[in-house]
Write an enzyme that holds these catalytic residues in place. Structure first.
Site, PDB file in Angstrom:
ATOM      1  N   GLU A   1       4.871  -4.857   7.167  1.00 33.97           N
ATOM      2  CA  GLU A   1       4.106  -3.821   7.875  1.00 33.97           C
ATOM      3  C   GLU A   1       4.597  -3.506   9.279  1.00 33.97           C
ATOM      4  OE1 GLU A   1       2.736  -6.194   6.012  1.00 33.97           O
ATOM      5  OE2 GLU A   1       1.125  -5.364   4.798  1.00 33.97           O
TER       6      GLU A   1
ATOM      7  N   ALA B   1       0.868  -1.166   0.000  1.00 30.61           N
ATOM      8  CA  ALA B   1       0.000   0.000   0.000  1.00 30.61           C
ATOM      9  C   ALA B   1       0.910   1.223   0.000  1.00 30.61           C
ATOM     10  CB  ALA B   1      -0.882  -0.012   1.238  1.00 30.61           C
TER      11      ALA B   1
ATOM     12  N   GLY C   1       0.661  -4.932   1.004  1.00 32.57           N
ATOM     13  CA  GLY C   1      -0.569  -4.985   0.222  1.00 32.57           C
ATOM     14  C   GLY C   1      -0.385  -5.685  -1.122  1.00 32.57           C
TER      15      GLY C   1
ATOM     16  N   GLU D   1      -0.666  -9.286  -0.394  1.00 28.77           N
ATOM     17  CA  GLU D   1      -2.096  -9.509  -0.119  1.00 28.77           C
ATOM     18  C   GLU D   1      -2.902  -9.545  -1.421  1.00 28.77           C
ATOM     19  OE1 GLU D   1      -1.932  -6.199   2.756  1.00 28.77           O
ATOM     20  OE2 GLU D   1      -2.876  -7.533   4.203  1.00 28.77           O
TER      21      GLU D   1
HETATM   22  N1  CO8 Z   1       4.564   3.190  -1.022  1.00 29.80           N
HETATM   23  C1  CO8 Z   1       4.945   4.354  -1.597  1.00 29.80           C
HETATM   24  N2  CO8 Z   1       6.056   4.488  -2.353  1.00 29.80           N
HETATM   25  C2  CO8 Z   1       6.812   3.398  -2.532  1.00 29.80           C
HETATM   26  C3  CO8 Z   1       6.484   2.152  -1.963  1.00 29.80           C
HETATM   27  C4  CO8 Z   1       5.284   2.060  -1.183  1.00 29.80           C
HETATM   28  N3  CO8 Z   1       4.856   0.903  -0.642  1.00 29.80           N
HETATM   29  N4  CO8 Z   1       7.440   1.249  -2.314  1.00 29.80           N
HETATM   30  C5  CO8 Z   1       8.317   1.925  -3.069  1.00 29.80           C
HETATM   31  N5  CO8 Z   1       7.955   3.212  -3.200  1.00 29.80           N
HETATM   32  C6  CO8 Z   1       8.646   4.273  -3.927  1.00 29.80           C
HETATM   33  C7  CO8 Z   1       9.920   4.711  -3.217  1.00 29.80           C
HETATM   34  O1  CO8 Z   1       9.647   5.602  -2.174  1.00 29.80           O
HETATM   35  C8  CO8 Z   1      10.690   5.339  -4.349  1.00 29.80           C
HETATM   36  O2  CO8 Z   1      10.165   6.618  -4.580  1.00 29.80           O
HETATM   37  P1  CO8 Z   1      11.167   7.852  -4.955  1.00 29.80           P
HETATM   38  O3  CO8 Z   1      11.781   7.444  -6.276  1.00 29.80           O
HETATM   39  O4  CO8 Z   1      10.250   9.007  -5.076  1.00 29.80           O
HETATM   40  O5  CO8 Z   1      12.167   7.939  -3.868  1.00 29.80           O
HETATM   41  C9  CO8 Z   1      10.310   4.467  -5.553  1.00 29.80           C
HETATM   42  O6  CO8 Z   1       9.095   3.785  -5.185  1.00 29.80           O
HETATM   43  C10 CO8 Z   1      11.340   3.436  -5.882  1.00 29.80           C
HETATM   44  O7  CO8 Z   1      11.610   2.677  -4.712  1.00 29.80           O
HETATM   45  P2  CO8 Z   1      13.084   2.436  -4.150  1.00 29.80           P
HETATM   46  O8  CO8 Z   1      13.992   3.548  -4.558  1.00 29.80           O
HETATM   47  O9  CO8 Z   1      12.970   2.164  -2.682  1.00 29.80           O
HETATM   48  O10 CO8 Z   1      13.486   1.118  -4.960  1.00 29.80           O
HETATM   49  P3  CO8 Z   1      14.484  -0.038  -4.509  1.00 29.80           P
HETATM   50  O11 CO8 Z   1      14.659  -0.909  -5.693  1.00 29.80           O
HETATM   51  O12 CO8 Z   1      15.686   0.512  -3.835  1.00 29.80           O
HETATM   52  O13 CO8 Z   1      13.674  -0.861  -3.370  1.00 29.80           O
HETATM   53  C11 CO8 Z   1      11.739  -1.925  -2.430  1.00 29.80           C
HETATM   54  C12 CO8 Z   1      12.505  -1.543  -3.712  1.00 29.80           C
HETATM   55  C13 CO8 Z   1      12.533  -2.957  -1.641  1.00 29.80           C
HETATM   56  C14 CO8 Z   1      10.403  -2.517  -2.866  1.00 29.80           C
HETATM   57  C15 CO8 Z   1      11.528  -0.666  -1.550  1.00 29.80           C
HETATM   58  O14 CO8 Z   1      10.956   0.346  -2.356  1.00 29.80           O
HETATM   59  C16 CO8 Z   1      10.618  -0.876  -0.380  1.00 29.80           C
HETATM   60  O15 CO8 Z   1      11.050  -1.407   0.629  1.00 29.80           O
HETATM   61  N6  CO8 Z   1       9.350  -0.448  -0.491  1.00 29.80           N
HETATM   62  C17 CO8 Z   1       8.405  -0.501   0.590  1.00 29.80           C
HETATM   63  C18 CO8 Z   1       7.924  -1.908   0.836  1.00 29.80           C
HETATM   64  C19 CO8 Z   1       6.963  -1.955   1.983  1.00 29.80           C
HETATM   65  O16 CO8 Z   1       7.295  -1.699   3.120  1.00 29.80           O
HETATM   66  N7  CO8 Z   1       5.711  -2.321   1.681  1.00 29.80           N
HETATM   67  C20 CO8 Z   1       4.649  -2.451   2.649  1.00 29.80           C
HETATM   68  C21 CO8 Z   1       3.872  -1.214   2.736  1.00 29.80           C
HETATM   69  S1  CO8 Z   1       2.672  -1.268   4.032  1.00 29.80           S
HETATM   70  C22 CO8 Z   1       1.378  -2.104   3.345  1.00 29.80           C
HETATM   71  O17 CO8 Z   1       1.446  -2.566   2.247  1.00 29.80           O
HETATM   72  C23 CO8 Z   1       0.183  -2.243   4.185  1.00 29.80           C
HETATM   73  C24 CO8 Z   1      -0.928  -2.978   3.450  1.00 29.80           C
HETATM   74  C25 CO8 Z   1      -2.203  -2.896   4.192  1.00 29.80           C
HETATM   75  C26 CO8 Z   1      -2.736  -1.521   4.181  1.00 29.80           C
HETATM   76  C27 CO8 Z   1      -3.964  -1.430   4.959  1.00 29.80           C
HETATM   77  C28 CO8 Z   1      -4.481  -0.030   4.978  1.00 29.80           C
HETATM   78  C29 CO8 Z   1      -5.317   0.265   6.151  1.00 29.80           C
END
Ligand code: CO8
Length: 258
Positions: A132, A64, A109, A112
């Protein structure tokens, strides 16, 4: 028509691609709203036999949208969870099978979303996880429930409490995915599976899906009774006559979804 997802239909197979590659296809409210509308559109297409869901670029869906969630109060977060659950449930309950073609990161997400599909085919490059708790939140698109039902309670707890990211081989080992293929084979393999499904009787496939989905969380007695009642449904279809007659006449059946 959609800004954050791409959709096309080729030979009665639907291809949905989450298309926010600059944000790793993170699910924000717009993606969820568009997915909800698209699922509604897909559900009305009588010709569709299967759907393949994938992500653009190097992620399937990296979760998400963390930026959007960071600004939410509890009421908004709950509403966001309701929206997400609506999308996951609508996807899971589509009449036709949905195959997750997991091309890269399927986190939070995103994991999921893949679990709301009927099954998952992963690229060797795919990575799975529920990160998360490392962000101070919990899986909120039904991950606590679908993950434990797919891989067992202990493994789900291990993955959710540690937030460990696992590779495709480990996902296969624990039963989170059904098959792992080379990255260039991912879409061809999913297409091959979708075409196999498309060659079968659509009403029978839909009734089987309904029985599995609705029986899975019921007790065995209720679930088996559900199947007994559903068993009669395809007997009202021309396709059952075609399928059984083709077998007796030693020819290939041609189904019409009637
Ligand atoms: N949300 C928003 N932006 C994101 C997300 C995300 N989940 N994942 C990546 N991005 C963005 C980064 O911020 C980055 O943006 P920018 O270029 O502006 O800096 C861009 O995408 C590229 O990402 P990275 O530079 O980080 O790319 P890498 O190749 O270095 O890393 C990863 C890739 C490992 C996937 C890394 O981006 C990462 O760890 N992302 C987050 C993963 C994460 O923690 N996901 C879980 C999120 S919480 C969730 O999903 C809850 C679900 C239930 C919600 C319920 C709601 C009530």
């Amino acid at each position: 028509m959609y800004e954050t997802i791409k959709y096309e239909v080729k030979e009665n197979i639907g291809y949905i691609t989450i298309n926010r590659p600059k944000a790793m296809n993170a699910l924000n409210s717009q993606v969820l709203d568009e997915l909800q509308s698209l699922i509604e559109e897909v559900s009305k297409d009588e010709e569709l036999r299967a759907v393949i869901l994938t992500g653009e670029g190097k992620a399937f869906v990296a979760g998400a949208d963390i930026v959007e969630m960071s600004k939410m109060n509890p009421v908004e977060a709950r509403a966001f969870a309701i929206k997400g659950h609506g999308v996951m449930n609508a996807l899971e309950n589509l009449r036709m099978p949905v195959i997750a073609a997991v091309n890269g990161f399927a986190l939070g997400g995103g994991c999921e979303l893949s679990m709301a599909c009927d099954f998952r085919i992963a690229s060797e490059k795919a990575k799975f996880g529920q990160p998360e708790v490392g962000l101070g939140l919990i899986p909120g698109f039904c991950g606590t429930q679908r993950l434990s039902r797919l891989v067992g309670k202990g493994m789900a707890k291990y993955l959710i409490y540690t937030a460990d990211m696992i590779d495709a081989a480990e996902a296969l080992r624990i039963g989170l995915v059904e098959k792992v293929v080379a990255p260039e084979e991912l879409l061809p393999e999913c297409e091959k599976i979708a075409k196999t499904i498309a060659s079968k009787a659509p009403i029978a496939v839909a009734v089987a899906k309904d029985c599995i989905n609705n029986g899975f969380n019921a007790d065995m007695k209720t679930a088996s009774q559900y199947e007994v009642n559903a068993f009669g449904i395809p007997f009202a279809s021309e396709d059952l006559v075609e399928g059984t007659t083709a077998f007796i006449e030693k020819r290939k059946a041609v189904f019409k979804n009637k």
